[in-house]
Design an enzyme around this catalytic site. Structure first.
Site, short mmCIF file in Angstrom:
data_model
loop_
_atom_site.label_atom_id
_atom_site.label_comp_id
_atom_site.label_asym_id
_atom_site.label_seq_id
_atom_site.Cartn_x
_atom_site.Cartn_y
_atom_site.Cartn_z
N GLU A 66 0.75 -1.25 -0.10
CA GLU A 66 0.09 0.03 -0.03
C GLU A 66 0.87 1.37 -0.14
O GLU A 66 2.33 1.22 0.60
CB GLU A 66 -0.99 0.02 1.06
CG GLU A 66 -2.10 -1.19 1.18
CD GLU A 66 -2.92 -1.22 2.59
OE1 GLU A 66 -2.94 -0.06 3.07
OE2 GLU A 66 -3.19 -2.16 2.87
N LYS A 101 2.37 4.13 1.58
CA LYS A 101 2.52 4.89 2.85
C LYS A 101 2.25 6.40 2.68
O LYS A 101 3.08 7.22 2.31
CB LYS A 101 3.91 4.74 3.45
CG LYS A 101 4.00 5.07 4.79
CD LYS A 101 5.31 4.72 5.56
CE LYS A 101 5.46 4.75 6.98
NZ LYS A 101 4.82 6.40 7.39
N ARG A 129 -3.57 9.13 16.31
CA ARG A 129 -2.90 7.88 16.90
C ARG A 129 -2.64 7.70 18.45
O ARG A 129 -2.48 6.72 19.12
CB ARG A 129 -1.55 7.80 16.15
CG ARG A 129 -0.46 7.14 16.39
CD ARG A 129 0.75 7.42 15.81
NE ARG A 129 1.72 6.75 16.02
CZ ARG A 129 2.87 6.12 15.24
NH1 ARG A 129 2.67 6.72 14.02
NH2 ARG A 129 3.89 5.75 15.60
N GLU A 155 -5.54 6.90 7.25
CA GLU A 155 -4.37 7.81 7.12
C GLU A 155 -5.29 9.05 6.45
O GLU A 155 -5.60 8.76 5.30
CB GLU A 155 -3.44 7.41 6.26
CG GLU A 155 -2.06 8.27 6.34
CD GLU A 155 -1.17 8.27 7.71
OE1 GLU A 155 -1.72 7.49 8.61
OE2 GLU A 155 -0.28 9.12 7.61
N PHE A 174 -7.39 1.89 5.67
CA PHE A 174 -6.46 0.73 5.16
C PHE A 174 -6.77 -0.37 6.14
O PHE A 174 -6.07 -1.41 6.08
CB PHE A 174 -4.74 1.19 5.16
CG PHE A 174 -4.34 1.84 6.66
CD1 PHE A 174 -4.40 1.12 7.55
CD2 PHE A 174 -4.04 3.24 6.78
CE1 PHE A 174 -3.66 1.63 8.80
CE2 PHE A 174 -3.79 3.76 7.93
CZ PHE A 174 -3.47 3.07 9.15
N ARG A 196 3.78 -3.47 18.07
CA ARG A 196 4.53 -3.34 16.63
C ARG A 196 4.98 -4.80 16.02
O ARG A 196 5.54 -5.36 16.66
CB ARG A 196 6.05 -2.52 17.31
CG ARG A 196 6.86 -1.97 15.82
CD ARG A 196 8.09 -1.36 16.18
NE ARG A 196 7.39 -0.11 16.86
CZ ARG A 196 7.12 1.06 16.04
NH1 ARG A 196 7.00 1.17 14.80
NH2 ARG A 196 7.09 2.35 16.56
N LYS A 243 7.08 -1.14 7.24
CA LYS A 243 7.30 0.07 6.40
C LYS A 243 8.74 0.32 5.67
O LYS A 243 9.51 -0.30 6.17
CB LYS A 243 7.10 1.32 7.39
CG LYS A 243 8.08 1.51 8.31
CD LYS A 243 7.57 2.47 9.39
CE LYS A 243 8.31 2.57 10.61
NZ LYS A 243 7.98 3.19 11.69
P1 AMP Z 1 5.77 5.56 11.14
O1 AMP Z 1 4.84 6.62 11.57
O2 AMP Z 1 7.04 6.05 10.08
O3 AMP Z 1 6.02 4.63 12.10
O4 AMP Z 1 4.88 4.91 10.16
C1 AMP Z 1 3.66 4.12 10.43
C2 AMP Z 1 2.69 4.90 9.92
O5 AMP Z 1 2.12 5.37 8.52
C3 AMP Z 1 0.99 4.62 10.61
O6 AMP Z 1 1.08 5.12 12.09
C4 AMP Z 1 0.21 5.46 9.85
O7 AMP Z 1 0.00 6.40 10.27
C5 AMP Z 1 0.94 5.73 8.49
N1 AMP Z 1 0.54 5.16 7.14
C6 AMP Z 1 0.42 5.74 6.15
N2 AMP Z 1 -0.10 5.02 5.08
C7 AMP Z 1 -0.44 3.85 5.57
C8 AMP Z 1 -0.79 2.56 5.14
N3 AMP Z 1 -1.29 2.31 3.89
N4 AMP Z 1 -0.96 1.63 6.16
C9 AMP Z 1 -0.54 1.72 7.39
N5 AMP Z 1 -0.31 2.78 7.91
C10 AMP Z 1 0.15 3.75 7.15
#
Ligand code: AMP
Length: 589
Positions: A273, A275, A296, A324, A365, A441, A447
């Site tokens: 997907e 991000k 969040r 998101e 998502f 987690r 990611k």
């Molecule tokens: P990070 O904040 O870098 O740890 O990345 C995780 C975050 O990416 C999640 O908490 C979501 O807010 C965001 N996110 C964006 N697109 C997606 C997606 N398609 N699936 C899950 N999380 C997503």
């Protein structure tokens, strides 16, 4: 329950650093807590007077606390400050001073845990003219009604600095230990939660541990879990379900930097997907159509997003969605970076104007609840089908997240490129058969995004130089943005700037001129600055560090250039720092 009982526990808890001992102490305390006080005790154990997702701050400065202690004890503020500097613990100073009072011959007070929560909340809501004075008198009154030991902890709670070090996991283990004892089962030391490979026959302790953890994940309410464990046992815990309207801790992703490693982790075929570079939004819609939106951090932001509420009206069934919200430029339709829309989360006025200037698109998502039942344990593949069934595909408003089922590395590479080109942060990879695991987690959601080796930071403090550098600010404290839009400190730099213009590059004198108008307070050589000037810094390494409010420190940061094209709201975020930290750990392995 009397507050003094909790204070005895605080004292014992602060005297041990051992987690097992802390667990046993809390388990013993839980025996004494009536059902009706469980919520208050659970909050106070974490030094809080509001639930985790309520962002209301008490907002009491140590200066105000010192004045209140002075008022309650009759001691001068100067003397209190002196003692504070010596011990570094204002709570202890307060206890000592108040123990000299006449009425302290009373062993303890009549304060209940409910009184404490009520009193503290009252202080936090005092506003308007004369509020400082009223706050002072209210705190002094609270202290006067407390025993010296209680006063020590009251002050610490007021300053939001309880310092007895209780992690969520310790509270969970204490509930388990308490429940096992209560139901006459053997207590084994609270070690790690059961591992998947242990599955097969579970010991009673493992069964309870899983049931308590799952119930906490689903309800996000440790008090409810403790009371249910007490009266209804395992079956009761298993019966605790997600509740529409009560926010759930979100599932978090692990990080990979290589496509091959990411695919190995989630397995093929995998769901890919975009991000999106927005912010996470948990959407709840109940059977009557009542809609609630959470961030969040589980903060309720329904009022800030009437546009999203409208989108969700088109979803006709009761549900809990993980999404998101991503900003886009209304003129070009292109996605914008998170920092552009971050103000929408906090803005409490002019919401309609802001909504037009900074529209968001809701990308759904995940789904945790559908119609009449929880679906979060179903495989991702099935949950995705439900999303496609109930979520309209209306780009610019609401839609299922962009998704591709990939079978090979090449497909991942090209999807990654496509996503970055569309203005996203990277991609997410998800295991088709995996459940949703609240609050964890997990390796089945991964990611991938590019890593940065420099950061844009804002200067929040500095120090006046000496000798030939006097008259210049020379050493600069820098900060990044956290998820809530607060500036959190991450280090100090003094190199990279020049003394003389002839050397080429930005000079101390130029930066000093820029910062002079932003000085908020000065103490000795130190100045505190309004976060305004953004600079780019390079660094050798990121370390975890308790010395800075971000929890991280940059090693050897050096100034690269002024970033006057960036506003403080557009600087690097704490999650950028965490990513760089994780990537660096990966490299050092
Ligand atoms: P990070 O904040 O870098 O740890 O990345 C995780 C975050 O990416 C999640 O908490 C979501 O807010 C965001 N996110 C964006 N697109 C997606 C997606 N398609 N699936 C899950 N999380 C997503």
């Amino acid at each position: 329950m009397r507050f003094s009982q909790l204070c005895d526990a605080y004292l014992e808890l602060s005297q041990t650093a051992k987690r097992l001992e802390k667990t046993a102490l809390i388990a013993a305390l839980l025996k004494e807590v009536p059902d009706s006080d469980m919520a208050e005790v659970m909050m106070l154990l974490k030094g809080r007077v509001y639930p985790e997702w309520d962002k209301t701050q008490l907002g009491i400065s140590s200066k105000l606390a010192i004045r209140a202690i002075s008022m309650a004890s009759g001691e001068s503020e100067t003397k209190i400050v002196q003692q504070f500097k010596k011990t570094g613990d204002i709570g202890q100073v307060c206890q000592q001073l108040l123990s000299k009072r006449k009425q302290s011959t009373l062993a303890s007070s009549e304060l209940s845990v409910k009184d404490v929560i009520k009193g503290m909340r009252k202080i936090s809501t005092i506003e308007g003219s004369g509020s400082v004075d009223l706050k002072l008198r209210t705190i002094a009154h609270l202290l006067n009604n407390a025993s010296p030991l209680e006063a020590r902890f009251l002050i610490r709670i007021l300053l939001e600095d309880l310092r007895i070090g209780i992690a969520d996991g310790t509270i969970r283990d204490a509930i388990i230990q308490y429940a096992l004892e209560k139901h006459g089962l053997h207590v084994i030391p609270a070690d790690k939660p059961p591992k998947a490979e242990d599955s097969g026959v579970q010991t009673p302790a493992q069964e309870w541990r899983a049931a308590v953890q799952d119930a906490i994940d689903r309800s996000n309410d440790v008090a409810k879990v403790a009371v249910t464990a007490r009266h209804e046992g395992l079956e009761g815990l298993r019966g605790i379900d997600l509740t529409i309207g009560v926010p759930i801790r979100v599932m978090l992703a692990q990080k990979e930097t290589e496509v091959a490693a990411a695919l190995t982790r989630v397995g093929t075929p995998a769901a890919l997907e975009y991000k999106y570079d927005g912010f996470r939004m948990q959407v709840h819609r109940d059977k009557e159509g009542k809609i609630t939106l959470f961030t969040r951090r589980l903060e309720n932001v329904t009022d800030q997003f009437p546009d999203v509420v409208e989108f969700i009206k088109e979803v006709k069934v009761a549900c809990i969605l993980d999404c998101e919200a991503v900003g886009y430029d209304p003129k070009t339709g292109k996605y914008t970076a998170f920092q552009q829309i971050s103000q929408r989360i906090r803005r409490k006025y002019d919401i309609d104007t802001l909504m037009k200037e900074l529209p968001v698109e809701l990308n759904v998502f995940d789904i945790l609840y559908h119609e009449n039942e929880s679906v979060y344990l179903r495989p991702f593949e099935e949950r995705r089908k439900l999303i496609e069934k109930i979520i309209p595909n209306r780009p610019g408003h609401i839609k299922p997240s962009d998704l591709l089922i990939a079978h090979a590395e090449a497909e991942v590479e090209s999807f990654y490129k496509k996503s970055l080109a569309a203005g996203n942060e990277g991609i997410m990879l998800k295991t088709l058969a995996a459940p949703y695991k609240p609050g964890s987690r997990v390796g089945f959601m991964v990611k991938m995004k590019p890593v940065m080796d420099e950061l844009d930071v804002v200067i929040v403090g500095a120090e006046w130089g000496e000798g030939k550098r006097s008259g210049w600010l020379t050493s600069f404290t820098i900060a990044v943005l956290d998820d809530d839009g607060n500036f959190v400190e991450i280090g100090r730099f003094g190199t990279g700037l020049k003394e003389l213009e002839q050397e080429g590059g930005t000079t101390f004198s130029q930066v000093t001129d820029l910062l002079k108008d932003d000085i908020l307070a000065e103490e000795g050589k130190e100045v505190r600055l309004k976060p305004n000037i953004v600079v780019e810094v390079k660094f050798e390494e990121i370390q975890r560090s308790p010395s800075y409010s971000s929890g991280f420190a940059l090693r050897f940061p050096r100034f690269v250039r002024l970033r006057d094209d960036r506003r403080p709201e557009e600087i690097s975020t704490l999650s950028d720092v965490m990513d760089a930290y994780e990537a660096q750990r990966g490299r050092n392995k």
